[in-house]
Design a protein around this motif. Structure first.
Motif, short mmCIF file in Angstrom:
data_model
loop_
_atom_site.label_atom_id
_atom_site.label_comp_id
_atom_site.label_asym_id
_atom_site.label_seq_id
_atom_site.Cartn_x
_atom_site.Cartn_y
_atom_site.Cartn_z
N ARG A 56 0.86 -1.19 0.00
CA ARG A 56 0.00 0.00 0.00
C ARG A 56 0.89 1.23 0.00
O ARG A 56 1.63 1.46 0.95
N ASP A 57 0.83 1.99 -1.07
CA ASP A 57 1.63 3.22 -1.19
C ASP A 57 3.11 2.96 -0.91
O ASP A 57 3.76 3.71 -0.18
N GLY A 58 3.64 1.86 -1.44
CA GLY A 58 5.05 1.56 -1.31
C GLY A 58 5.44 0.89 -0.01
O GLY A 58 6.60 0.52 0.19
N GLN A 59 4.47 0.73 0.88
CA GLN A 59 4.74 0.09 2.18
C GLN A 59 4.17 -1.33 2.15
O GLN A 59 3.05 -1.53 1.66
N VAL A 60 4.93 -2.32 2.66
CA VAL A 60 4.43 -3.69 2.72
C VAL A 60 3.79 -3.91 4.10
O VAL A 60 4.46 -3.82 5.13
N LEU A 61 2.50 -4.19 4.08
CA LEU A 61 1.76 -4.44 5.31
C LEU A 61 1.41 -5.92 5.38
O LEU A 61 0.97 -6.51 4.39
N CYS A 62 1.62 -6.52 6.57
CA CYS A 62 1.33 -7.93 6.76
C CYS A 62 0.25 -8.08 7.82
O CYS A 62 0.31 -7.43 8.86
N ARG A 63 -0.72 -8.93 7.52
CA ARG A 63 -1.83 -9.14 8.46
C ARG A 63 -1.49 -10.30 9.38
O ARG A 63 -1.45 -11.45 8.96
#
Ligand code: SF4
Length: 140
Positions: A56-63
């Motif tokens: 998201r917007d260059g950021q890697v988010l992990c759930r």
């Protein structure tokens, strides 16, 4: 070596859920010594299995399992960099990558909301390969 390929397409069980995405055509390229399998997320030091992650917007988010989001941008970026290093070392000029992945996806990826919504964009590995002059296409 001509191709660098997503290792999961070559039958390696490196996906976030511990599974593979075997594609017979890719496996045959590896058998013939024409393709180098690479999993940038494992190269970045991430475990297998691991939480599902999206860009998201260059950021890697992990759930995470408890539903919270963590930031894995640094590990993904390191894996992309190391994967490109291997591809260039092996003389690869083309890539065949797994669609929609936050690392390997090319052209369309999930949008970072974990709702299976696709947006235009590349995963970090696909983008890094393109920047290095390697022609990128997806398995689909
Ligand atoms: Fe496959 Fe790429 Fe995901 Fe590794 S990072 S499991 S090679 S799609």
């Amino acid at each position: 070596m001509i191709y660098v390929v997503s290792a999961c397409l070559a039958g390696v069980a490196c996906r976030f859920d511990g599974e593979a995405n075997p594609r017979e055509g890719v496996i045959e390229l590896v058998r013939q010594g024409l393709a180098l399998p690479v999993c940038p997320e494992q190269l970045g030091g991430l475990p297998t299995p691991r939480p599902p992650c999206e860009l998201r917007d260059g950021q890697v988010l992990c759930r995470e399992a408890d539903g919270t989001l963590s930031d894995a941008t640094d590990a993904f970026a390191k894996g992309a960099e190391e994967g490109v290093r291997l591809a260039l070392l092996a003389g690869c000029t083309e890539a065949i990558l797994k669609a929609r992945s936050p690392s390997c996806g090319c052209g369309r990826i999930y949008d970072g909301t974990f709702t299976r919504t696709l947006v235009a964009g590349d995963g970090l590995f696909a983008a890094a390969l393109r920047a290095a002059g390697i022609t990128v296409r997806c398995d689909e």
